[in-house]
Every structure is written in structure tokens, then in C-alpha cells.
Design a protein around this motif. Structure first.
Motif, PDB file in Angstrom:
ATOM      1  N   LYS A 201       0.826  -1.215   0.000  1.00  0.00           N
ATOM      2  CA  LYS A 201       0.000   0.000   0.000  1.00  0.00           C
ATOM      3  C   LYS A 201       0.855   1.259   0.000  1.00  0.00           C
ATOM      4  N   ILE A 205       0.871   4.566  -3.126  1.00  0.00           N
ATOM      5  CA  ILE A 205       0.357   5.901  -2.788  1.00  0.00           C
ATOM      6  C   ILE A 205       0.713   6.889  -3.893  1.00  0.00           C
ATOM      7  N   GLU A 206      -0.301   7.602  -4.387  1.00  0.00           N
ATOM      8  CA  GLU A 206      -0.104   8.611  -5.422  1.00  0.00           C
ATOM      9  C   GLU A 206      -0.708   9.924  -4.926  1.00  0.00           C
ATOM     10  N   LEU A 207       0.126  10.747  -4.348  1.00  0.00           N
ATOM     11  CA  LEU A 207      -0.304  12.021  -3.799  1.00  0.00           C
ATOM     12  C   LEU A 207       0.650  13.119  -4.247  1.00  0.00           C
ATOM     13  N   TYR A 215      -2.534  11.663   6.068  1.00  0.00           N
ATOM     14  CA  TYR A 215      -2.603  11.375   4.641  1.00  0.00           C
ATOM     15  C   TYR A 215      -2.299   9.901   4.390  1.00  0.00           C
ATOM     16  N   ILE A 216      -1.286   9.391   5.062  1.00  0.00           N
ATOM     17  CA  ILE A 216      -0.911   7.978   4.905  1.00  0.00           C
ATOM     18  C   ILE A 216      -1.989   7.090   5.517  1.00  0.00           C
ATOM     19  N   GLU A 218      -5.280   7.500   5.840  1.00  0.00           N
ATOM     20  CA  GLU A 218      -6.466   7.330   5.025  1.00  0.00           C
ATOM     21  C   GLU A 218      -6.190   6.499   3.776  1.00  0.00           C
ATOM     22  N   TRP A 219      -4.959   6.525   3.304  1.00  0.00           N
ATOM     23  CA  TRP A 219      -4.643   5.818   2.074  1.00  0.00           C
ATOM     24  C   TRP A 219      -4.498   4.308   2.302  1.00  0.00           C
ATOM     25  N   ILE A 220      -3.946   3.898   3.425  1.00  0.00           N
ATOM     26  CA  ILE A 220      -3.609   2.487   3.606  1.00  0.00           C
ATOM     27  C   ILE A 220      -4.612   1.719   4.458  1.00  0.00           C
ATOM     28  N   SER A 224     -12.007   3.013   4.541  1.00  0.00           N
ATOM     29  CA  SER A 224     -11.985   4.448   4.814  1.00  0.00           C
ATOM     30  C   SER A 224     -13.357   5.003   5.147  1.00  0.00           C
TER      31      SER A 224
END
Length: 481
Positions: A201, A205-207, A215-216, A218-220, A224
Motif C-alpha cells: 500500500k 500511494i499517489e499524492l 494522509y498515509i 487514510e490511504w492504507i 476508509s
């Protein structure tokens, strides 16, 4: 052009183009006694140059390359062997990598005639000192908290776990911020399945940028859209250490003092660090109080509405008469009264959080007293409602982690709404749906209600009752502070 040229003018032109309109970039050119040109590139305020000027530049300019028994052939060799032996020094041949290192605060050294650049990691920007975490203060235990500097945070962990099996993997996330993200774990204790999922994961991540560990998070996380977070955040190094010793993994992000711990369960947010710093006999009582008050924090308003509106026969007669008398002048139904006071209480709480430290508590206390008293005297709100909302607020403050209180605040409104429509039947349906959601929830393969559901007798012993440390055999799988 992708590699460092042997001509210093070409390299300088490329870097000046990359850092065009950057007023804080510094280009310093020097010429040695043998007419060799030297160029130093760094960002003002991000690089520590004092030692380089005294120990490197002045000897080079006035004395040239020092020669002894072992003849030195290049400036790269003299920097690496003589003048910067204690500093982490890299040799870059890629202009893209060189640009990234300069942006991170390193000092770039280019020499005319050499097709490579030397990068000295001499970051010297200001950082905040180690302080006690404000949101997770304890009566006993460490007073150290994480800071915004990533290397300081990893040091705080390594000071506590002095073992080579503590592994720290580095990732770079964010197109523009190029934020360094650390995955920490103890090899042999952490499950490879969990680590593999986290690595996968993090790699996807593409941010554009990563400002905070949220930020991390919510992504992994697995789900969510769930109101319950499947990742725990903390500012305390001792909590991260305890989690690592239990076989969990930790994620640290440069620029934020909040570390992430995974996997977690519902009970992780209800346990305090003081549970493991105080005598276990007292902890048994405080945990029982905390669990009961957690239920009160989201269920009491709905239960009051159900009893007083739909099922008054369940309340003792003399008590019900007192409630009815207090509500006689109130113009609103009970559920509307409770909703208004809950909304006002949450508004005061948010005001106390965002106001300056000196004003926050004052506004919260005065606001609660003045508004509550005025509302009762004006006949808008009845006295029992004030008591119910006050007890609810006090109960919510017994939850040790602020992030763990947020789901229960939302559940409080949902339960109140469905109970105001259907009474105890609605309350029962709400609790059933809540339990179904919790049972279906998981955090990186760990059931969210574990070890209660599924039941695990070995791990549940540290959930409700904190056993003394001498009674535990081996590693505790659940129950970190």
C-alpha cells in the motif's frame, strides 16, 4: 541531460535553470591555487556550512590538495577521506538525484574536470525540541514525545529497543513534497503478511504531497468509510515501543510528531499508558469505570429519551413525577431538547479546542455554566436534560485518546435520532447494527473486536484485568498502552 558533466559550467547552468526564481538558493564558486574551479550549491537556512568553511574551504583555497605518502588524486577523495569523514557523504552522477538531495538540505560539491558530484548531508535547519505530549499526558512514565524531525523520532525508538532485529525501512511519498516515510518493526515478532500488505500500500500511494501522517492513514487503512479508525496514532515513543514489542508495525512520517501503529482493535483506543505504569490492582477498577463510561458517553442521551418519552413506566414514580414537573414549562419535546444541548455542548468543545490555550478552558467552562443556567431559567431546557448532557460529556472525557472519542460522538447522534422515532426498539436496532459493523471490521487481518470476537482466552486476560507483569509468560499479544 541526465548525468553530471565534467564541465562545471554545464552543471551550474542546469542547476540554475532548475532553481530559477528560488531566492534562497546559494551558489558559491571558488578557484584553487592550481586554477581548479569548485562550486558549492545549497539552500540558505537548510544546510550547516560553518564546519565546511573552516575545515574544508579555507585549507583548499590557501593550501591546495594536501599530499602525503598516499597521493590524493581528486577532490572527491579528499572530501571523503580527510575533511568529511564523520558526515554521510554520497557520490551522485545523476542530476535528478543531485537536485533532490539539494532540496532535502544537503550540500552539493561540484569540481571542474570531475564527472560526478559530492553530496554531504549537512542539514542544519531548526527543529522543535523534545517535549511532553499534550494530548497524551500521563501521571507516570516517560515525558518524551515525538517531534517533527524524523531522525529524532527514530532515535527515540532505538534508545528503547536496543536490538539489531529492529528494522527501519524508508519510503519516499509525495510528488512535490518528497516526504520520507518510515516503516518500523521487529523482525521475528511482526507478521510478514501484515508487513507485506503495508509495503504494497505504501508503494501504491499517489499524492501530490504528504503534510501529516493522516494522509498515509487514510490511504492504507482497510475501510476508509468506517467511522472507526483501523490505525492508531500517537505522539508517545513508549506506546510505539510497546506496540513493536507486541508484533505490531509503526509508520513515522517526516514533518509530523504523530506516529501510526497497526494493526489495532477497538480496545486499543480505550487503554491508557497509565494502565501499565500504575499498580495493577487499581488499574482493574479504573478500566471498569472507563469501559462503563464509554458506553454512557454515547448511549445515555438515547436511553433518557426512550425512558422518559416512550417507556415512563420503567422509571420509579417519584422520579418520573420530578422529571415531568421540571419539563412542564419546556416548549420542546424531549428529543429536541437533548439534541439542542448536545449540539451546544459539542460546539463549546470545538471552541475550546481551537481557541488559544489561555482562552479555551475559560470559554468552555463559562459558556457551559452561563448557557445552561440561562436556558433553565428561561424555561427553554429542563434541568434533567442539563444533568444528562453533563454526565455524557464527563463520560466522553474518560476515553484516553481524543481520536477514539470521535466515532462515539457520531454514534450518540445516530442513536438519539433512531431512539427518538422508535423508542427502545430503535435503540436495540441501533446497538445491533453497531455490533454487526464492529464484528465485520478488521485492521490488517486482525478482527476489530479481537480477542472478544473471535474469543481468545489467552489474549483476553489483559483486556479487562491488567495482570501483574510477573504473571505473564512470554510476549503479550494484546494490551499495549
Amino acid at each position: 541531460m541526465s548525468t553530471v558533466s565534467s564541465r562545471i559550467e554545464v552543471n551550474e547552468a542546469y542547476l540554475r535553470e532548475q532553481f530559477h526564481n528560488c531566492s534562497d538558493i546559494v551558489f558559491r564558486s571558488f578557484q584553487l591555487q592550481d586554477d581548479t574551479k569548485l562550486l558549492l550549491v545549497c539552500f540558505d537556512g537548510m544546510t550547516k556550512l560553518q564546519g565546511v568553511e573552516e575545515n574544508v574551504l579555507k585549507p583548499l583555497i590557501f593550501n591546495g590538495l594536501p599530499q602525503g605518502i598516499d597521493r590524493i588524486q581528486s577532490l572527491e577523495e579528499i572530501f571523503g577521506r580527510e575533511w568529511l569523514p564523520l558526515t554521510k557523504v554520497k557520490t551522485d552522477v545523476s542530476l535528478k538525484d543531485l537536485t533532490n538531495h539539494i532540496l532535502q538540505g544537503s550540500l552539493a560539491i561540484l569540481v571542474d574536470g570531475e564527472a560526478s558530484a559530492l553530496v554531504a548531508q549537512l542539514q542544519g535547519f531548526e527543529t522543535r525540541g523534545i517535549q511532553e505530549p499534550r494530548k497524551e499526558a500521563t501521571l507516570r512514565g516517560s515525558k518524551e514525545g515525538f517531534v517533527e524531525n524524523l531522525r529524532t523520532n527514530t532515535t527515540l525508538i532505538r534508545r528503547r529497543i536496543i536490538h539489531p532485529q529492529l528494522k527501519i525501512e524508508s519510503y519516499t511519498v509525495g510528488k512535490y513534497t518528497q516526504t520520507e516515510v518510515i516503516l518500523a518493526y521487529i523482525q521475528g515478532l511482526a507478521e510478514e503478511k501484515v508487513l507485506g500488505e503495508v509495503r504494497e500500500k505504501l508503494g501504491k500511494i499517489e499524492l501530490d504531497g504528504v503534510i501529516d501522517s493522516a494522509y498515509i492513514e487514510e490511504w492504507i487503512e482497510n475501510n476508509s468509510f468506517s467511522i472507526f479508525s483501523q490505525i492508531q496514532n500517537t505522539e508517545r515513543p513508549d506506546i510505539v515501543t510497546a506496540g513493536l514489542l507486541e508484533g505490531k508495525a509503526a509508520i513515522l512520517v517526516n514533518g509530523t510528531p504523530f506516529a501510526l501503529i497497526l494493526p489495532v482493535t477497538l480496545w486499543s483506543g480505550l487503554q491508557s499508558a497509565d494502565d501499565y505504569f500504575e499498580r495493577f490492582i487499581f488499574v482493574i477498577l479504573t478500566r471498569m469505570i472507563r469501559y462503563i463510561m464509554t458506553f454512557v458517553s454515547f448511549a445515555l442521551p438515547a436511553l433518557y429519551v426512550a425512558l422518559s418519552t416512550f417507556h415512563p413506566e420503567m422509571i420509579p414514580s417519584y422520579l418520573m413525577i420530578g422529571i415531568a414537573t421540571a419539563r412542564e414549562s419546556s416548549p420542546f419535546p424531549t428529543v429536541i431538547e437533548v439534541l439542542i444541548m448536545m449540539f451546544v455542548f459539542d460546539g463549546l468543545q470545538e471552541a475550546g479546542v481551537h481557541l488559544p490555550n489561555q482562552l479555551g478552558p475559560v470559554v468552555s467552562i463559562i459558556g457551559a455554566l452561563v448557557i445552561g443556567q440561562a436556558a433553565v431559567e428561561a424555561g427553554i431546557i429542563s434541568t434533567p436534560i442539563i444533568i444528562v448532557i453533563s454526565l455524557t460529556g464527563i463520560a466522553s472525557y474518560t476515553i484516553p485518546r481524543y481520536s477514539a472519542t470521535l466515532p462515539f460522538r457520531l454514534i450518540r447522534y445516530l442513536l438519539l435520532f433512531i431512539t427518538g422515532v422508535l423508542g427502545f426498539v430503535g435503540f436495540a436496532f441501533g446497538m445491533i447494527f453497531l455490533l454487526i459493523h464492529l464484528v465485520m471490521q478488521e485492521s490488517f487481518g486482525t478482527p476489530f473486536l479481537s480477542p472478544v470476537a473471535p474469543f481468545d482466552g489467552k489474549r483476553i486476560k489483559d483486556l479487562f484485568i491488567r495482570y501483574p507483569f510477573w504473571s505473564k509468560n512470554g510476549r503479550t499479544k494484546k494490551g499495549s498502552p
